[in-house]
Motif scaffolding. Structure first.
Motif, PDB file in Angstrom:
ATOM      1  N   THR A   1      -1.712   3.021  -6.229  1.00 36.45           N
ATOM      2  CA  THR A   1      -2.058   3.141  -4.786  1.00 36.45           C
ATOM      3  C   THR A   1      -1.746   1.971  -4.179  1.00 36.45           C
ATOM      4  O   THR A   1      -1.371   1.740  -3.054  1.00 36.45           O
ATOM      5  CB  THR A   1      -3.497   3.641  -4.682  1.00 36.45           C
ATOM      6  OG1 THR A   1      -3.938   4.756  -5.348  1.00 36.45           O
ATOM      7  CG2 THR A   1      -3.922   3.572  -3.121  1.00 36.45           C
TER       8      THR A   1
ATOM      9  N   LEU B   1      -1.207   6.962   1.681  1.00 40.12           N
ATOM     10  CA  LEU B   1      -2.699   6.861   1.695  1.00 40.12           C
ATOM     11  C   LEU B   1      -3.589   7.673   2.604  1.00 40.12           C
ATOM     12  O   LEU B   1      -4.484   8.413   2.362  1.00 40.12           O
ATOM     13  CB  LEU B   1      -3.003   5.508   1.565  1.00 40.12           C
ATOM     14  CG  LEU B   1      -4.224   5.133   0.995  1.00 40.12           C
ATOM     15  CD1 LEU B   1      -4.579   5.632  -0.397  1.00 40.12           C
ATOM     16  CD2 LEU B   1      -4.520   3.542   0.943  1.00 40.12           C
TER      17      LEU B   1
ATOM     18  N   GLU C   1       0.812  -1.206   0.109  1.00 38.03           N
ATOM     19  CA  GLU C   1      -0.065   0.110  -0.062  1.00 38.03           C
ATOM     20  C   GLU C   1       0.952   1.342   0.213  1.00 38.03           C
ATOM     21  O   GLU C   1       1.798   1.399   0.654  1.00 38.03           O
ATOM     22  CB  GLU C   1      -0.828  -0.037   1.314  1.00 38.03           C
ATOM     23  CG  GLU C   1      -1.845   1.172   1.269  1.00 38.03           C
ATOM     24  CD  GLU C   1      -2.679   1.038   2.583  1.00 38.03           C
ATOM     25  OE1 GLU C   1      -2.471   1.965   3.621  1.00 38.03           O
ATOM     26  OE2 GLU C   1      -3.361   0.003   2.817  1.00 38.03           O
ATOM     27  N   ASP C   2       0.622   2.172  -0.847  1.00 37.29           N
ATOM     28  CA  ASP C   2       1.097   3.516  -0.795  1.00 37.29           C
ATOM     29  C   ASP C   2       1.257   4.020   0.738  1.00 37.29           C
ATOM     30  O   ASP C   2       0.082   4.128   1.352  1.00 37.29           O
ATOM     31  CB  ASP C   2       0.264   4.453  -1.963  1.00 37.29           C
ATOM     32  CG  ASP C   2       0.916   5.813  -1.740  1.00 37.29           C
ATOM     33  OD1 ASP C   2       1.921   6.224  -0.996  1.00 37.29           O
ATOM     34  OD2 ASP C   2       0.744   6.793  -2.904  1.00 37.29           O
TER      35      ASP C   2
END
Length: 201
Positions: free
Chosen positions: A161, A142, A138-139
């Protein structure tokens, strides 16, 4: 006009480099999944679909020389990743903090998480049946994107993303421990076997 990419998030992929050891580790993992009563009970109590030694055994490299041989190889991979991340360790090396076995049955998954108190985390894949799924990354920005629009479905990987890393038997994946990740559901008919670990400073 100039557009620069800043604040890189490194992700390391390599082959362990010892196919015979990978086969030996499959036997070792399956032996543990049948003999480690504490791990079996913990897995059942916490809804883990399969077996993990995460909460039961903390001495696998001393308990079984096959895991000791694995650590010797992992140390080299982690050292290479440290160099690529440009860490300034003041002449010291990262040390293995923990190492555990995961035998994930069909349908099993592990929701998004990080590994606090570690510098580098990773997984070495032992058995990856067809359809076993990828590691989802996951980025890390976020939670701060606020009103940002979604990315195009064909956006470059460094702008996505979520990124999915697809393993093979013998794959070594490394990332900085703050990087949120998850194990997607095992859609294969067989068990996915992996060995996860943390390194600290």
């Amino acid at each position: 006009m100039t557009t620069r990419s800043l604040f890189a998030t490194r992700f390391y992929e390599a082959d362990l480099g010892d196919a015979d050891l990978v086969e030996e580790l499959e036997d070792a993992a399956l032996e543990l999944s049948k003999a480690d009563r504490a791990g079996i009970n913990w897995s059942k109590a916490h809804g883990y679909r399969g077996y993990t030694s995460y909460a039961s055994l903390n001495d696998l490299p001393l308990r079984d020389p096959r895991f000791g041989d694995l650590v010797k190889l992992l140390n080299k991979h982690v050292a290479a990743f440290v160099r690529d991340c440009a860490f300034d360790l003041g002449g010291r090396k990262l040390k293995l903090d923990s190492l555990w076995v995961n035998v994930l049955k069909p349908g099993g998954a592990h929701s998004g998480h990080i590994h606090p108190h570690s510098v580098v985390s990773g997984t070495m894949y032992v058995t990856v049946p067809e359809g076993a799924g990828a590691l989802k990354l996951e980025d890390p920005r976020l939670p701060m994107l606020m009103a940002a629009p979604p990315r195009l479905h064909d956006a470059p990987e460094d702008l996505a993303t979520f990124v999915y890393a697809v393993p093979q038997p013998g794959s070594v994946f490394l990332w900085e421990s703050w990087l949120r990740h998850e194990v997607v559901p095992n859609a294969a008919k067989g068990e996915r076997i992996s060995i996860s670990f943390n390194y600290r400073w």
